[in-house]
Design a protein around this motif. Structure first.
Motif, PDB file in Angstrom:
ATOM      1  N   ASP A  99       0.832  -1.212   0.000  1.00 34.29           N
ATOM      2  CA  ASP A  99       0.000   0.000   0.000  1.00 34.29           C
ATOM      3  C   ASP A  99       0.865   1.260   0.000  1.00 34.29           C
ATOM      4  N   LYS A 100       1.888   1.281   0.831  1.00 35.62           N
ATOM      5  CA  LYS A 100       2.782   2.434   0.886  1.00 35.62           C
ATOM      6  C   LYS A 100       3.490   2.631  -0.458  1.00 35.62           C
ATOM      7  N   PHE A 101       3.985   1.552  -1.034  1.00 34.93           N
ATOM      8  CA  PHE A 101       4.670   1.605  -2.323  1.00 34.93           C
ATOM      9  C   PHE A 101       3.748   2.160  -3.417  1.00 34.93           C
ATOM     10  N   LEU A 102       2.525   1.679  -3.466  1.00 34.86           N
ATOM     11  CA  LEU A 102       1.588   2.128  -4.495  1.00 34.86           C
ATOM     12  C   LEU A 102       1.222   3.600  -4.319  1.00 34.86           C
ATOM     13  N   ILE A 103       0.992   4.014  -3.096  1.00 35.29           N
ATOM     14  CA  ILE A 103       0.642   5.421  -2.836  1.00 35.29           C
ATOM     15  C   ILE A 103       1.805   6.340  -3.211  1.00 35.29           C
TER      16      ILE A 103
END
Length: 128
Positions: free
Chosen positions: A105-109
C-alpha cells in the motif's frame, strides 16, 4: 495457452472484468505475467494491489518490484518457474503477511497514484 487451460495444477480463469476486480484477484496468491514486451501495464499494479505475488518476465521494466521484494522477474521456462514457486512456498508467511500488505500500500501510494501514473503516460507519449 492450451497447456495452461488443460493443466490440472493451474486454475486459469481467463479474462476478468473490472467489476469487483480487487476482490476477485485477492482470492489468489500469485500473478503470472509472461508478456515479453508490455512496457507499463495497469494489470500489474492491480494484481499488486490485490496482494498477489508477482512473477513477471525479466524483460519487463519492473526491476523496482524485485528490489522491493514484491515479485520476481524471471526467464519464463520450467526451471525458473519451479525455482520461484519453491521460493514462494518456503517464504509463505512473509510473502502473504500483513506487514507486506502495508508495504505494498505504501509503495503504491508513493509511486503509482493516478497523478503520478498520468505524469508517466504524458512523459512517455511526449504530449506536453
Amino acid at each position: 495457452n492450451n497447456k495452461i487451460k488443460n493443466s490440472k495444477n493451474i486454475n486459469y480463469k481467463g479474462k476478468i472484468n473490472q467489476k469487483n476486480l480487487n476482490q476477485k484477484l485477492s482470492r489468489y496468491d500469485i500473478f503470472l505475467h509472461p508478456s515479453m514486451s508490455e512496457n507499463f501495464g495497469l494489470v500489474i499494479l492491480e494484481a499488486l494491489k490485490a496482494n498477489l505475488y508477482l512473477i513477471l518476465n525479466k524483460n519487463l521494466p519492473w526491476e523496482i518490484l524485485k528490489k522491493k521484494e514484491l515479485g520476481s522477474l524471471i526467464n519464463f521456462d520450467k526451471k525458473n518457474l519451479i525455482l520461484v514457486i519453491n521460493k514462494i512456498n518456503r517464504n509463505k508467511k512473509t510473502i502473504f503477511s500483513k506487514k507486506r500488505r502495508k508495504k505494498i500500500d505504501k509503495f503504491l501510494i508513493q509511486n503509482y497514484n493516478w497523478k503520478k501514473i498520468a505524469e508517466k503516460y504524458i512523459k512517455e507519449l511526449d504530449i506536453v
